[in-house]
Design a protein around this motif. Structure first.
Motif: not given
Length: 130
Positions: A15-26
Motif C-alpha cells: 500500500w505505501a511503497f509500491s513502485p507501479w500503479l497496479a500494485l498500488l491499487v492492489t
C-alpha cells in the motif's frame, strides 16, 4: 478483528511503497478490505460491551472520542513527513494504529452471545397498567 488487522499490517508495504500503479491499487484495495474487516464490526462489539442502561449512549460517545483522537492523525503524519518520506510516514502511522488496535482487542473482553436486557427489570410492566 485481530486477523484482519494482522493482514492489514502485512499489506502496508504494498500500500505505501509500491513502485507501479497496479500494485498500488492492489495494496489500496487490500488495505481497505482489511480495515473494513476490522472496524466494520466495532458497532456490534461496542453494543455488546455497553451495559443496558447506556447502550444507546455509549457506542456513539465512544465513536466521538475516537474522532477526537483521530483528528490529530493528519497533523502527526505531516510532522513525520517533514523528517522522512511521506510513504514511510503513512506506513508508520498505519502500523502504529493497527498494532495498538491488536493489543487493545487482544487484552479486552468480549461479550459473545450476550442477551440484551437480561439484567434489566421488565419496564413494560410499569408502562402498561393492568
Amino acid at each position: 478483528m485481530i486477523a484482519a488487522l494482522l493482514c492489514a499490517l502485512m499489506a502496508i508495504p504494498l500500500w505505501a511503497f509500491s513502485p507501479w500503479l497496479a500494485l498500488l491499487v492492489t495494496g489500496g484495495f487490500l488495505m481497505q478490505f482489511m480495515v473494513q474487516g476490522a472496524w466494520g464490526i466495532i458497532p456490534a462489539h461496542l453494543s455488546e460491551l455497553s451495559p443496558d442502561s447506556v447502550r444507546g449512549f455509549l457506542p456513539g460517545f465512544a465513536y466521538q472520542c475516537g474522532v477526537l483522537m483521530a483528528g490529530s492523525i493528519a497533523y502527526i503524519e505531516a510532522l513525520f513527513a517533514q523528517r522522512m518520506s511521506y510513504a514511510v510516514a503513512m506506513a508508520l502511522t498505519a502500523a502504529t494504529v493497527f498494532t495498538g488496535a491488536i493489543l487493545i482487542t487482544a487484552l479486552g473482553r468480549e461479550q459473545h452471545g450476550i442477551h440484551f436486557g437480561a439484567q434489566s427489570p421488565d419496564l413494560t410492566a410499569e408502562l402498561v397498567p393492568e
